[in-house]
Design a protein around this motif. Structure first.
Motif, PDB file in Angstrom:
ATOM      1  N   ALA A   1      30.825  -2.496 -32.790  1.00 53.45           N
ATOM      2  CA  ALA A   1      29.841  -1.933 -34.332  1.00 53.45           C
ATOM      3  C   ALA A   1      30.038  -0.531 -34.128  1.00 53.45           C
ATOM      4  N   THR A   2      30.717   0.274 -33.524  1.00 56.44           N
ATOM      5  CA  THR A   2      31.000   2.048 -33.265  1.00 56.44           C
ATOM      6  C   THR A   2      31.387   2.523 -34.824  1.00 56.44           C
ATOM      7  N   PRO A   3      32.518   1.930 -35.747  1.00 61.72           N
ATOM      8  CA  PRO A   3      32.926   2.386 -36.851  1.00 61.72           C
ATOM      9  C   PRO A   3      32.198   1.836 -37.603  1.00 61.72           C
ATOM     10  N   PHE A   4      31.540   0.722 -37.704  1.00 62.71           N
ATOM     11  CA  PHE A   4      30.045   0.584 -39.162  1.00 62.71           C
ATOM     12  C   PHE A   4      29.412   1.611 -38.518  1.00 62.71           C
ATOM     13  N   LEU A   5      28.816   1.923 -37.689  1.00 61.45           N
ATOM     14  CA  LEU A   5      27.752   3.008 -37.321  1.00 61.45           C
ATOM     15  C   LEU A   5      28.304   4.147 -37.995  1.00 61.45           C
ATOM     16  N   ASN A   6      29.448   4.488 -37.577  1.00 61.04           N
ATOM     17  CA  ASN A   6      30.259   5.126 -38.173  1.00 61.04           C
ATOM     18  C   ASN A   6      30.154   6.094 -39.704  1.00 61.04           C
ATOM     19  N   GLU A   7      30.916   5.369 -40.585  1.00 60.39           N
ATOM     20  CA  GLU A   7      31.417   5.368 -41.871  1.00 60.39           C
ATOM     21  C   GLU A   7      29.886   4.744 -42.611  1.00 60.39           C
ATOM     22  N   THR A   8      28.634   3.994 -41.794  1.00 58.90           N
ATOM     23  CA  THR A   8      27.817   3.304 -42.820  1.00 58.90           C
ATOM     24  C   THR A   8      26.333   4.971 -42.700  1.00 58.90           C
ATOM     25  N   PHE A   9      26.708   5.341 -41.737  1.00 58.04           N
ATOM     26  CA  PHE A   9      25.336   6.587 -41.430  1.00 58.04           C
ATOM     27  C   PHE A   9      25.656   7.762 -41.102  1.00 58.04           C
ATOM     28  N   ASP A  10      27.001   7.625 -41.871  1.00 53.76           N
ATOM     29  CA  ASP A  10      27.796   9.271 -41.337  1.00 53.76           C
ATOM     30  C   ASP A  10      27.864  10.245 -40.500  1.00 53.76           C
ATOM     31  N   MET A  11      28.176   9.160 -38.780  1.00 55.62           N
ATOM     32  CA  MET A  11      27.648   9.224 -37.582  1.00 55.62           C
ATOM     33  C   MET A  11      29.063   9.884 -37.426  1.00 55.62           C
ATOM     34  N   ASN A  12      28.768  11.025 -35.901  1.00 55.11           N
ATOM     35  CA  ASN A  12      30.521  10.563 -35.428  1.00 55.11           C
ATOM     36  C   ASN A  12      30.544  10.711 -33.649  1.00 55.11           C
TER      37      ASN A  12
ATOM     38  N   ASP B   1      32.213   9.408 -30.877  1.00 55.02           N
ATOM     39  CA  ASP B   1      34.084   9.130 -30.623  1.00 55.02           C
ATOM     40  C   ASP B   1      34.875   7.311 -30.327  1.00 55.02           C
ATOM     41  N   GLU B   2      35.299   6.814 -31.327  1.00 56.62           N
ATOM     42  CA  GLU B   2      35.495   5.322 -30.953  1.00 56.62           C
ATOM     43  C   GLU B   2      36.520   5.486 -29.870  1.00 56.62           C
ATOM     44  N   ASP B   3      36.689   6.364 -29.279  1.00 57.09           N
ATOM     45  CA  ASP B   3      37.860   6.743 -27.971  1.00 57.09           C
ATOM     46  C   ASP B   3      36.922   5.932 -27.059  1.00 57.09           C
ATOM     47  N   LYS B   4      35.918   6.563 -26.502  1.00 59.25           N
ATOM     48  CA  LYS B   4      35.449   6.874 -25.699  1.00 59.25           C
ATOM     49  C   LYS B   4      33.878   5.285 -25.857  1.00 59.25           C
ATOM     50  N   ILE B   5      32.987   6.009 -26.887  1.00 58.17           N
ATOM     51  CA  ILE B   5      31.838   5.108 -26.450  1.00 58.17           C
ATOM     52  C   ILE B   5      31.956   3.799 -27.574  1.00 58.17           C
ATOM     53  N   ASP B   6      31.850   2.675 -27.403  1.00 55.12           N
ATOM     54  CA  ASP B   6      31.569   0.895 -28.055  1.00 55.12           C
ATOM     55  C   ASP B   6      30.316   0.790 -28.201  1.00 55.12           C
ATOM     56  N   TRP B   7      29.897   0.786 -29.013  1.00 60.75           N
ATOM     57  CA  TRP B   7      28.708   0.381 -29.436  1.00 60.75           C
ATOM     58  C   TRP B   7      28.895  -1.494 -30.285  1.00 60.75           C
ATOM     59  N   TYR B   8      27.804  -2.671 -28.748  1.00 58.56           N
ATOM     60  CA  TYR B   8      28.350  -3.281 -29.482  1.00 58.56           C
ATOM     61  C   TYR B   8      27.455  -4.969 -29.689  1.00 58.56           C
ATOM     62  N   VAL B   9      27.957  -5.879 -30.244  1.00 59.30           N
ATOM     63  CA  VAL B   9      26.544  -7.180 -30.660  1.00 59.30           C
ATOM     64  C   VAL B   9      27.795  -8.588 -29.846  1.00 59.30           C
ATOM     65  N   ARG B  10      26.826  -8.730 -28.769  1.00 58.82           N
ATOM     66  CA  ARG B  10      27.879  -9.864 -28.691  1.00 58.82           C
ATOM     67  C   ARG B  10      27.189 -11.014 -28.534  1.00 58.82           C
ATOM     68  N   VAL B  11      27.418 -12.525 -28.792  1.00 59.20           N
ATOM     69  CA  VAL B  11      26.635 -13.886 -29.094  1.00 59.20           C
ATOM     70  C   VAL B  11      27.540 -15.065 -27.693  1.00 59.20           C
ATOM     71  N   LEU B  12      27.606 -14.927 -26.888  1.00 48.36           N
ATOM     72  CA  LEU B  12      27.242 -16.348 -25.727  1.00 48.36           C
ATOM     73  C   LEU B  12      27.011 -17.872 -26.918  1.00 48.36           C
ATOM     74  N   LEU B  13      27.676 -18.898 -26.284  1.00 51.64           N
ATOM     75  CA  LEU B  13      27.425 -20.412 -26.449  1.00 51.64           C
ATOM     76  C   LEU B  13      27.574 -20.677 -25.738  1.00 51.64           C
ATOM     77  N   GLY B  14      27.014 -21.752 -24.514  1.00 46.09           N
ATOM     78  CA  GLY B  14      27.456 -22.088 -23.570  1.00 46.09           C
ATOM     79  C   GLY B  14      26.746 -23.388 -22.936  1.00 46.09           C
ATOM     80  N   TYR B  15      27.003 -23.326 -21.545  1.00 44.81           N
ATOM     81  CA  TYR B  15      26.782 -24.772 -20.944  1.00 44.81           C
ATOM     82  C   TYR B  15      26.164 -24.157 -19.490  1.00 44.81           C
ATOM     83  N   GLU B  16      25.149 -24.348 -18.848  1.00 38.79           N
ATOM     84  CA  GLU B  16      24.489 -23.834 -17.331  1.00 38.79           C
ATOM     85  C   GLU B  16      24.225 -25.293 -16.730  1.00 38.79           C
ATOM     86  N   VAL B  17      25.090 -25.846 -15.576  1.00 38.28           N
ATOM     87  CA  VAL B  17      25.245 -26.267 -14.081  1.00 38.28           C
ATOM     88  C   VAL B  17      24.974 -26.222 -13.610  1.00 38.28           C
ATOM     89  N   TYR B  18      23.090 -26.987 -13.630  1.00 45.14           N
ATOM     90  CA  TYR B  18      22.783 -26.304 -11.855  1.00 45.14           C
ATOM     91  C   TYR B  18      22.836 -27.290 -11.217  1.00 45.14           C
TER      92      TYR B  18
END
Length: 175
Positions: free
Chosen positions: A87-98, A100-117
């Motif tokens: 999301a860092t590029p989106f935040l920079n473009e949409t909200f005119d933020m600055n 540093d995309e080389d250092k800081i990465d804000w992200y969203v991750r979604v998992l879909l999986g299975y757990e074996v107990y």
């Protein structure tokens, strides 16, 4: 270029804290392995990555009442697929933020999986060893931030329904 540019591959090993639904009360002593997990992301675009994840945790409970010695082991294997949106590029473009995309990465991750107990009971009470297992499908939205120490190595922290817990911490390695 960003550490997550199109065609790049990233490995993220880590530890989970704040376990989700795996604890149960027990009199006696308890020992456990820290919940370990790892994911691999192949970046199909500069903002979207996909790949597998896997994790493992184990907890052992012991109790001795003087006549009997109970030992119960509970283990979980978690595996599945993940998608990640940087999301860092989106935040920079949409909200005119600055940010540093080389250092800081804000992200969203979604998992879909299975757990074996798996539960293994080794005690004099049952007269030997018995075991049972089950499983369930999991879905996990995760919000995270990654700080790149250099172009190849970074540190990350995540909150949300990860492989095992509400808080995940680890290292990012860009291949």
């Amino acid at each position: 270029a960003q550490p997550y540019s199109q065609g790049s591959i990233q490995i993220d090993p880590g530890l989970s804290f704040g376990l989700i639904g795996y604890g149960w009360g027990w009199a006696g002593t308890s020992s456990f392995t820290l919940p370990l997990h790892a994911s691999l992301s192949y970046h199909v675009t500069d903002r979207i990555g996909v790949g597998p994840y896997a994790g493992y945790m184990r907890r052992t409970y012991r109790y001795n009442d003087g006549a009997n010695d109970w030992r119960n082991t509970f283990s979980v294997v978690s595996f599945g697929a993940q998608g990640i949106y940087h999301a860092t590029p989106f935040l920079n473009e949409t909200f005119d933020m600055n940010i540093d995309e080389d250092k800081i990465d804000w992200y969203v991750r979604v998992l879909l999986g299975y757990e074996v107990y798996s539960w293994n009971y080794d005690s004099s009470f049952t007269g030997g060893m018995s075991s049972t297992s089950s499983g369930r499908v999991i879905f996990g939205p995760v919000f995270g931030i990654r700080y790149m120490l250099n172009p190849k190595i970074g540190l990350y922290g995540e909150g949300g329904r990860g492989a095992f817990g509400w808080l995940n911490l680890g290292v990012s390695i860009n291949l």
